[in-house]
Each structure stands twice: as C-alpha cells, then as structure tokens.
Design a protein around this motif. Structure first.
Motif, PDB file in Angstrom:
ATOM      1  N   ARG A 114       0.838  -1.209   0.000  1.00 60.18           N
ATOM      2  CA  ARG A 114       0.000   0.000   0.000  1.00 60.18           C
ATOM      3  C   ARG A 114       0.869   1.254   0.000  1.00 60.18           C
ATOM      4  O   ARG A 114       0.573   2.232  -0.709  1.00 60.18           O
ATOM      5  CB  ARG A 114      -0.911  -0.020   1.227  1.00 60.18           C
ATOM      6  CG  ARG A 114      -1.816   1.212   1.379  1.00 60.18           C
ATOM      7  CD  ARG A 114      -2.818   1.324   0.269  1.00 60.18           C
ATOM      8  NE  ARG A 114      -3.760   2.403   0.507  1.00 60.18           N
ATOM      9  CZ  ARG A 114      -4.430   3.040  -0.445  1.00 60.18           C
ATOM     10  NH1 ARG A 114      -4.282   2.676  -1.710  1.00 60.18           N
ATOM     11  NH2 ARG A 114      -5.281   4.006  -0.161  1.00 60.18           N
ATOM     12  N   MET A 115       1.956   1.242   0.770  1.00 62.89           N
ATOM     13  CA  MET A 115       2.867   2.383   0.819  1.00 62.89           C
ATOM     14  C   MET A 115       3.440   2.678  -0.566  1.00 62.89           C
ATOM     15  O   MET A 115       3.447   3.831  -1.026  1.00 62.89           O
ATOM     16  CB  MET A 115       3.992   2.103   1.824  1.00 62.89           C
ATOM     17  CG  MET A 115       5.023   3.206   1.979  1.00 62.89           C
ATOM     18  SD  MET A 115       6.443   3.032   0.847  1.00 62.89           S
ATOM     19  CE  MET A 115       7.164   1.508   1.436  1.00 62.89           C
ATOM     20  N   GLN A 116       3.894   1.638  -1.258  1.00 61.29           N
ATOM     21  CA  GLN A 116       4.465   1.818  -2.597  1.00 61.29           C
ATOM     22  C   GLN A 116       3.412   2.311  -3.588  1.00 61.29           C
ATOM     23  O   GLN A 116       3.670   3.182  -4.420  1.00 61.29           O
ATOM     24  CB  GLN A 116       5.095   0.503  -3.071  1.00 61.29           C
ATOM     25  CG  GLN A 116       6.340   0.126  -2.275  1.00 61.29           C
ATOM     26  CD  GLN A 116       6.847  -1.273  -2.589  1.00 61.29           C
ATOM     27  OE1 GLN A 116       6.089  -2.146  -3.015  1.00 61.29           O
ATOM     28  NE2 GLN A 116       8.134  -1.494  -2.365  1.00 61.29           N
ATOM     29  N   GLY A 171       3.416  10.465  -7.427  1.00 61.42           N
ATOM     30  CA  GLY A 171       4.582  10.743  -8.249  1.00 61.42           C
ATOM     31  C   GLY A 171       5.913  10.670  -7.535  1.00 61.42           C
ATOM     32  O   GLY A 171       6.874  11.338  -7.915  1.00 61.42           O
ATOM     33  N   LEU A 172       5.983   9.834  -6.485  1.00 60.63           N
ATOM     34  CA  LEU A 172       7.217   9.736  -5.689  1.00 60.63           C
ATOM     35  C   LEU A 172       7.638   8.281  -5.507  1.00 60.63           C
ATOM     36  O   LEU A 172       7.906   7.834  -4.401  1.00 60.63           O
ATOM     37  CB  LEU A 172       7.016  10.384  -4.306  1.00 60.63           C
ATOM     38  CG  LEU A 172       6.867  11.896  -4.243  1.00 60.63           C
ATOM     39  CD1 LEU A 172       6.621  12.332  -2.797  1.00 60.63           C
ATOM     40  CD2 LEU A 172       8.102  12.607  -4.794  1.00 60.63           C
ATOM     41  N   GLN A 194       7.816  16.858   0.056  1.00 64.87           N
ATOM     42  CA  GLN A 194       7.304  16.600   1.403  1.00 64.87           C
ATOM     43  C   GLN A 194       5.777  16.656   1.421  1.00 64.87           C
ATOM     44  O   GLN A 194       5.120  15.823   2.055  1.00 64.87           O
ATOM     45  CB  GLN A 194       7.886  17.607   2.398  1.00 64.87           C
ATOM     46  CG  GLN A 194       9.364  17.392   2.686  1.00 64.87           C
ATOM     47  CD  GLN A 194       9.866  18.296   3.791  1.00 64.87           C
ATOM     48  OE1 GLN A 194       9.365  18.278   4.908  1.00 64.87           O
ATOM     49  NE2 GLN A 194      10.859  19.112   3.475  1.00 64.87           N
ATOM     50  N   GLN A 195       5.199  17.646   0.724  1.00 60.61           N
ATOM     51  CA  GLN A 195       3.747  17.750   0.715  1.00 60.61           C
ATOM     52  C   GLN A 195       3.120  16.560   0.000  1.00 60.61           C
ATOM     53  O   GLN A 195       2.051  16.085   0.396  1.00 60.61           O
ATOM     54  CB  GLN A 195       3.309  19.067   0.065  1.00 60.61           C
ATOM     55  CG  GLN A 195       1.829  19.391   0.232  1.00 60.61           C
ATOM     56  CD  GLN A 195       1.388  19.481   1.678  1.00 60.61           C
ATOM     57  OE1 GLN A 195       1.339  18.481   2.394  1.00 60.61           O
ATOM     58  NE2 GLN A 195       1.069  20.687   2.112  1.00 60.61           N
ATOM     59  N   ARG A 196       3.783  16.036  -1.026  1.00 57.52           N
ATOM     60  CA  ARG A 196       3.264  14.842  -1.697  1.00 57.52           C
ATOM     61  C   ARG A 196       3.283  13.632  -0.758  1.00 57.52           C
ATOM     62  O   ARG A 196       2.375  12.787  -0.801  1.00 57.52           O
ATOM     63  CB  ARG A 196       4.075  14.546  -2.963  1.00 57.52           C
ATOM     64  CG  ARG A 196       3.820  15.552  -4.088  1.00 57.52           C
ATOM     65  CD  ARG A 196       4.693  15.263  -5.308  1.00 57.52           C
ATOM     66  NE  ARG A 196       4.542  16.304  -6.303  1.00 57.52           N
ATOM     67  CZ  ARG A 196       3.579  16.344  -7.224  1.00 57.52           C
ATOM     68  NH1 ARG A 196       2.687  15.367  -7.266  1.00 57.52           N
ATOM     69  NH2 ARG A 196       3.505  17.334  -8.090  1.00 57.52           N
ATOM     70  N   VAL A 197       4.306  13.551   0.099  1.00 63.48           N
ATOM     71  CA  VAL A 197       4.343  12.476   1.094  1.00 63.48           C
ATOM     72  C   VAL A 197       3.171  12.621   2.061  1.00 63.48           C
ATOM     73  O   VAL A 197       2.512  11.636   2.422  1.00 63.48           O
ATOM     74  CB  VAL A 197       5.684  12.475   1.854  1.00 63.48           C
ATOM     75  CG1 VAL A 197       5.641  11.448   3.002  1.00 63.48           C
ATOM     76  CG2 VAL A 197       6.843  12.170   0.921  1.00 63.48           C
ATOM     77  N   THR A 250      -2.338  16.982  -8.351  1.00 69.11           N
ATOM     78  CA  THR A 250      -2.418  15.728  -7.598  1.00 69.11           C
ATOM     79  C   THR A 250      -3.758  15.629  -6.884  1.00 69.11           C
ATOM     80  O   THR A 250      -4.410  14.577  -6.894  1.00 69.11           O
ATOM     81  CB  THR A 250      -1.256  15.638  -6.581  1.00 69.11           C
ATOM     82  OG1 THR A 250      -0.013  15.684  -7.274  1.00 69.11           O
ATOM     83  CG2 THR A 250      -1.339  14.344  -5.775  1.00 69.11           C
ATOM     84  N   PHE A 251      -4.198  16.744  -6.276  1.00 65.91           N
ATOM     85  CA  PHE A 251      -5.504  16.754  -5.616  1.00 65.91           C
ATOM     86  C   PHE A 251      -6.623  16.504  -6.633  1.00 65.91           C
ATOM     87  O   PHE A 251      -7.575  15.775  -6.350  1.00 65.91           O
ATOM     88  CB  PHE A 251      -5.741  18.093  -4.908  1.00 65.91           C
ATOM     89  CG  PHE A 251      -5.111  18.189  -3.556  1.00 65.91           C
ATOM     90  CD1 PHE A 251      -5.605  17.467  -2.485  1.00 65.91           C
ATOM     91  CD2 PHE A 251      -4.021  19.014  -3.329  1.00 65.91           C
ATOM     92  CE1 PHE A 251      -5.043  17.551  -1.228  1.00 65.91           C
ATOM     93  CE2 PHE A 251      -3.438  19.112  -2.085  1.00 65.91           C
ATOM     94  CZ  PHE A 251      -3.943  18.377  -1.024  1.00 65.91           C
TER      95      PHE A 251
END
Length: 230
Positions: A124-126, A133-134, A150-153, A186-187
């Motif tokens: 799930r993490m992957q 996109g990370l 960081q915000q994408r994380v 992304t949102f």
C-alpha cells in the motif's frame, strides 16, 4: 447546491468557536460525495477553526455536523480515531516525523489505524507513493526532500485508509507557484477517482486557474458561490 445521495458533509445551524470567541455563527453547508470545494477567507475568518471542528480537534458547542456518517455533536471520544480514518487530513506545515524515513512516516499512520500485515503495508505504501509521483523516495528522510515532495508524502499519508473526504488546510501555502500547481493537479487526480475534497486556501491564482465551488468565510458567515450561480 444539488447532488445525488446523502451529502458527505452536512452542517446545520452550527457555530464555530476558537476558545471563547465565536468565529462563525449559525452556518449551514452541504458537500456532496466526490465534490471539490474551496474554503477561502481572510486570516482569522474561521477557516482553520471550521476544519478543526470537522475532525474533532475543536469541540462543536452549537448546532449539528454530520461528516462521513459521524455526528460530531454526539461523537464519543473512542470513536474519533474511526472518524479520522474516514478523513484524510493534509496540513500546510507537513507534520512529518523528521527522524523517520518516508516509508516509516507512512507506516506510522498505518500502525496507528490498525494495519498489521507487513506485506500489505509495504504494498500500500508503494502504491500511494506512485500515486503522488514519488515512487523512489521511500528510504529518504524528510530533510532530503523539497517542500513539494514533502507535501506529496503528506498527501500519500492522508490517503492510507482510502478516505471518502480529504480535508486540506492551506496545502500549497509554503510552496512556490509552479510547485503549487503540481500539488493541485495531484488533488484533482485524487478527486477524479471519487474522493471529495474540502481545501482551505489563500491561493487565489489557483482558484482563478481551476475554478470550482467556493465557500467564503466572511463576517462570521459562509457565502456559497453555488448559491450565487444557482
């Protein structure tokens, strides 16, 4: 505003408080499943206080709020974690754990919300990191990432439990315009997959470029662009 089915968020005659001060009075708001709604207003107008009330960081003293099936005015403390599992929450200041890798930051939320199977957690993490996109940063620490990364994380972390509503409090506030645009897309992708989004923002360029229903906190009330254009 009309939409099919029961709203994901239904606020009726609610007043929102910040300590002893009333910041919003007798407000009514409905957000439908899969909607994307901006929440705007000047600093101190009640945006963040409203969002904190929705996820029970501030108490609801007057009125009624139903969100993702939970009645906030009568929710029991033991049920607050279950409410937050149905919500994704994205903050302006990231709130990542600096001494843990990206993977460990996401695993921390998983463990806190009842995940136990290590293989499923890793998968799930992957999946989430790929979604934002990370795909190649799981072993990095927050300080090794840009602000946008960081915000994408943080967004990936907020999506761990497939929330029906994502609450974002100034998610692009610390980012430059180009990065903000990428974060917003992304949102939009998340919204297009069916997750409703309520985003507080000061970024009026973003609103101009991507117009959507807008709720304005002004003079202790909520003004709804949908009511104006209906």
């Amino acid at each position: 505003m009309s939409f099919s089915g029961e709203p994901i968020l239904d606020i009726r005659d609610a007043s929102i408080f910040q300590e002893a001060n009333t910041v919003l009075s007798n407000i009514n708001l409905q957000v439908g499943k899969g909607e994307f709604v901006y929440l705007v207003g000047r600093t101190g107008s009640g945006k963040s206080s409203l969002l904190k009330t929705l996820y029970c960081d501030l108490p609801l003293r007057m009125g009624s709020i139903k969100i993702t099936g939970f009645q906030i005015e009568s929710i029991k403390r033991k049920d607050v974690p279950m409410l937050r599992r149905k919500l994704g929450i994205v903050f302006q200041d990231f709130q990542l754990l600096p001494d843990r890798t990206v993977a460990e930051n996401i695993f921390f939320v998983m463990k806190a919300t009842g995940w136990k199977d290590r293989a499923k957690m890793k998968s799930r993490m992957q999946e989430l990191l790929m979604k934002v996109g990370l795909g190649a940063v799981s072993t990095k620490y927050p300080h090794q990432l840009s602000g946008g990364e960081q915000q994408r994380v943080v967004i990936a972390r907020a999506l761990v439990n497939e929330p029906t509503l994502l609450i974002a409090d100034e998610p692009t506030g610390n980012l430059d315009p180009e990065v903000s645009d990428g974060i917003f897309k992304t949102f939009e992708s998340i919204n297009n997959s069916g997750t409703a989004i309520l985003m507080a923002t000061h970024d009026f360029k973003l609103i101009e470029n991507y117009p959507k229903r807008t709720i304005t906190c002004i003079n202790g009330q909520l003004e709804d662009s949908a009511a104006v254009t209906a």
